[in-house]
Design an enzyme around this catalytic site. Structure first.
Site, PDB file in Angstrom:
ATOM      1  N   HIS A  17       0.845  -1.201   0.000  1.00  0.00           N
ATOM      2  CA  HIS A  17       0.000   0.000   0.000  1.00  0.00           C
ATOM      3  C   HIS A  17       0.880   1.251   0.000  1.00  0.00           C
ATOM      4  O   HIS A  17       0.614   2.214  -0.711  1.00  0.00           O
ATOM      5  CB  HIS A  17      -0.884   0.052   1.255  1.00  0.00           C
ATOM      6  CG  HIS A  17      -1.888  -1.054   1.378  1.00  0.00           C
ATOM      7  ND1 HIS A  17      -1.972  -1.878   2.477  1.00  0.00           N
ATOM      8  CD2 HIS A  17      -2.878  -1.456   0.542  1.00  0.00           C
ATOM      9  CE1 HIS A  17      -2.959  -2.738   2.309  1.00  0.00           C
ATOM     10  NE2 HIS A  17      -3.529  -2.512   1.151  1.00  0.00           N
ATOM     11  N   LYS A  41     -15.598  -7.239   5.233  1.00  0.00           N
ATOM     12  CA  LYS A  41     -14.572  -8.085   5.853  1.00  0.00           C
ATOM     13  C   LYS A  41     -14.642  -7.992   7.374  1.00  0.00           C
ATOM     14  O   LYS A  41     -14.916  -6.929   7.920  1.00  0.00           O
ATOM     15  CB  LYS A  41     -13.184  -7.647   5.390  1.00  0.00           C
ATOM     16  CG  LYS A  41     -12.963  -7.840   3.912  1.00  0.00           C
ATOM     17  CD  LYS A  41     -11.627  -7.261   3.498  1.00  0.00           C
ATOM     18  CE  LYS A  41     -11.436  -7.393   2.003  1.00  0.00           C
ATOM     19  NZ  LYS A  41     -10.240  -6.705   1.530  1.00  0.00           N
ATOM     20  N   ARG A  90      -2.191  -5.456  -8.725  1.00  0.00           N
ATOM     21  CA  ARG A  90      -1.120  -6.430  -8.479  1.00  0.00           C
ATOM     22  C   ARG A  90      -1.213  -7.523  -9.543  1.00  0.00           C
ATOM     23  O   ARG A  90      -0.990  -7.284 -10.687  1.00  0.00           O
ATOM     24  CB  ARG A  90      -1.250  -7.001  -7.064  1.00  0.00           C
ATOM     25  CG  ARG A  90      -1.016  -5.967  -5.973  1.00  0.00           C
ATOM     26  CD  ARG A  90      -1.534  -6.439  -4.649  1.00  0.00           C
ATOM     27  NE  ARG A  90      -2.956  -6.704  -4.739  1.00  0.00           N
ATOM     28  CZ  ARG A  90      -3.672  -7.368  -3.878  1.00  0.00           C
ATOM     29  NH1 ARG A  90      -3.092  -7.878  -2.822  1.00  0.00           N
ATOM     30  NH2 ARG A  90      -4.958  -7.550  -4.044  1.00  0.00           N
ATOM     31  N   SER A 128      -3.049  -7.957   2.785  1.00  0.00           N
ATOM     32  CA  SER A 128      -3.189  -7.829   4.239  1.00  0.00           C
ATOM     33  C   SER A 128      -3.504  -9.180   4.874  1.00  0.00           C
ATOM     34  O   SER A 128      -3.053  -9.461   5.986  1.00  0.00           O
ATOM     35  CB  SER A 128      -4.285  -6.817   4.564  1.00  0.00           C
ATOM     36  OG  SER A 128      -3.912  -5.561   4.073  1.00  0.00           O
TER      37      SER A 128
HETATM   38  N1  COA Z   1      -0.316  -3.867  -1.909  1.00  0.00           N
HETATM   39  C1  COA Z   1      -0.633  -4.812  -1.044  1.00  0.00           C
HETATM   40  N2  COA Z   1      -1.895  -5.248  -0.857  1.00  0.00           N
HETATM   41  C2  COA Z   1      -2.853  -4.655  -1.579  1.00  0.00           C
HETATM   42  C3  COA Z   1      -2.588  -3.664  -2.507  1.00  0.00           C
HETATM   43  C4  COA Z   1      -1.249  -3.264  -2.664  1.00  0.00           C
HETATM   44  N3  COA Z   1      -0.895  -2.337  -3.533  1.00  0.00           N
HETATM   45  N4  COA Z   1      -3.751  -3.297  -3.076  1.00  0.00           N
HETATM   46  C5  COA Z   1      -4.703  -4.025  -2.523  1.00  0.00           C
HETATM   47  N5  COA Z   1      -4.167  -4.871  -1.622  1.00  0.00           N
HETATM   48  C6  COA Z   1      -4.860  -5.877  -0.843  1.00  0.00           C
HETATM   49  C7  COA Z   1      -5.567  -5.348   0.349  1.00  0.00           C
HETATM   50  O1  COA Z   1      -4.742  -5.346   1.472  1.00  0.00           O
HETATM   51  C8  COA Z   1      -6.681  -6.344   0.462  1.00  0.00           C
HETATM   52  O2  COA Z   1      -6.141  -7.524   1.049  1.00  0.00           O
HETATM   53  P1  COA Z   1      -7.040  -8.557   1.877  1.00  0.00           P
HETATM   54  O3  COA Z   1      -8.223  -8.891   1.017  1.00  0.00           O
HETATM   55  O4  COA Z   1      -6.097  -9.657   2.092  1.00  0.00           O
HETATM   56  O5  COA Z   1      -7.443  -7.858   3.147  1.00  0.00           O
HETATM   57  C9  COA Z   1      -7.035  -6.691  -0.964  1.00  0.00           C
HETATM   58  O6  COA Z   1      -5.871  -6.446  -1.681  1.00  0.00           O
HETATM   59  C10 COA Z   1      -8.164  -5.893  -1.546  1.00  0.00           C
HETATM   60  O7  COA Z   1      -7.802  -4.524  -1.510  1.00  0.00           O
HETATM   61  P2  COA Z   1      -8.749  -3.375  -2.055  1.00  0.00           P
HETATM   62  O8  COA Z   1      -9.126  -3.637  -3.451  1.00  0.00           O
HETATM   63  O9  COA Z   1      -8.103  -2.086  -1.748  1.00  0.00           O
HETATM   64  O10 COA Z   1     -10.007  -3.591  -1.228  1.00  0.00           O
HETATM   65  P3  COA Z   1     -10.244  -3.232   0.242  1.00  0.00           P
HETATM   66  O11 COA Z   1     -11.076  -4.304   0.771  1.00  0.00           O
HETATM   67  O12 COA Z   1      -9.009  -2.956   1.000  1.00  0.00           O
HETATM   68  O13 COA Z   1     -11.074  -1.862   0.100  1.00  0.00           O
HETATM   69  C11 COA Z   1     -12.915  -0.455  -0.608  1.00  0.00           C
HETATM   70  C12 COA Z   1     -12.227  -1.822  -0.703  1.00  0.00           C
HETATM   71  C13 COA Z   1     -12.932   0.096   0.791  1.00  0.00           C
HETATM   72  C14 COA Z   1     -12.157   0.502  -1.500  1.00  0.00           C
HETATM   73  C15 COA Z   1     -14.336  -0.709  -1.143  1.00  0.00           C
HETATM   74  O14 COA Z   1     -14.935  -1.748  -0.419  1.00  0.00           O
HETATM   75  C16 COA Z   1     -15.207   0.533  -1.037  1.00  0.00           C
HETATM   76  O15 COA Z   1     -15.143   1.393  -1.884  1.00  0.00           O
HETATM   77  N6  COA Z   1     -16.046   0.618   0.033  1.00  0.00           N
HETATM   78  C17 COA Z   1     -16.942   1.756   0.268  1.00  0.00           C
HETATM   79  C18 COA Z   1     -18.407   1.451  -0.108  1.00  0.00           C
HETATM   80  C19 COA Z   1     -18.563   1.529  -1.576  1.00  0.00           C
HETATM   81  O16 COA Z   1     -18.554   2.600  -2.162  1.00  0.00           O
HETATM   82  N7  COA Z   1     -18.711   0.348  -2.216  1.00  0.00           N
HETATM   83  C20 COA Z   1     -18.803   0.251  -3.653  1.00  0.00           C
HETATM   84  C21 COA Z   1     -20.184   0.365  -4.142  1.00  0.00           C
HETATM   85  S1  COA Z   1     -21.295  -0.796  -3.417  1.00  0.00           S
END
Ligand code: COA
Length: 160
Positions: A17, A41, A90, A128
């Site tokens: 990140h 989650k 990724r 994560s």
């Molecule tokens: N390096 C390392 N890990 C990374 C990464 C990077 N560059 N990019 C993403 N990841 C990992 C995250 O740690 C996460 O790992 P995990 O699943 O093991 O915990 C996974 O990849 C998914 O990451 P991401 O795509 O960023 O999703 P997120 O769950 O962390 O966040 C939100 C998602 C918060 C952006 C999304 O749910 C959201 O927008 N929520 C708000 C409500 C909304 O508007 N929803 C959409 C319409 S319904």
């Protein structure tokens, strides 16, 4: 001012990140790291803990601001006056999910653009959940997360 928003659950923040955040700071005037409060989650860290760890890990960047949010991402982006969402890509498996999220967010608000930064190979398979699993089994996470997160994981698993 060009302001971008990098959203995520950050449970916890990793060097993967931080790599994306750092590269976004070189492109935009200000980067708002948006920590999602409610997420499907089951998080290990509370919203307060996740936010605090992101603050600590990004304090070296002058143009980073950390906020948490509990609404639609596009609504929060508007609230922050940021019209670019920056996300890391990724492995190829990220693409389908990000493609769907991008289409949905664009339909909800076509003022918002999503921009992707490719993760370097060393962070390609970092997530994560990998970090949480490794730490829960006493594995060495020092090359994957900053020291403040390593300490927080130790404290969390010593308690659990
Ligand atoms: N390096 C390392 N890990 C990374 C990464 C990077 N560059 N990019 C993403 N990841 C990992 C995250 O740690 C996460 O790992 P995990 O699943 O093991 O915990 C996974 O990849 C998914 O990451 P991401 O795509 O960023 O999703 P997120 O769950 O962390 O966040 C939100 C998602 C918060 C952006 C999304 O749910 C959201 O927008 N929520 C708000 C409500 C909304 O508007 N929803 C959409 C319409 S319904």
């Amino acid at each position: 001012m060009k302001r971008a928003l990098t959203p995520g659950t950050f449970d916890p923040i990793t060097y993967g990140h931080l790599d994306i955040i750092k590269r976004a700071t070189a492109i935009f005037d200000e980067v708002v790291v948006a920590v999602a409060e409610s997420t499907p989650k089951n998080t290990l860290f509370t919203i307060e803990e996740r936010t605090e760890l992101v603050r600590e890990a990004t304090k070296c960047f002058e143009n980073v601001r950390v906020e948490n949010f509990d609404c639609l991402l596009v609504d929060f982006a508007r609230q922050m006056d940021a019209h670019v969402l920056v996300k890391g890509l990724r492995a190829i498996t990220d693409f389908e999910y990000e493609f769907q999220m991008n289409a949905l967010n664009h339909q909800l608000d076509n003022y918002i653009e999503t921009s992707f930064i490719m993760s370097p190979p060393k962070f390609m398979y970092l997530s994560s959940s990998i970090v949480r699993e490794l730490a829960s089994l006493n594995g060495d996470v020092s090359s994957l997360v900053p020291p403040c997160v390593e300490e927080a994981l130790k404290r969390k698993f010593a308690k659990n």
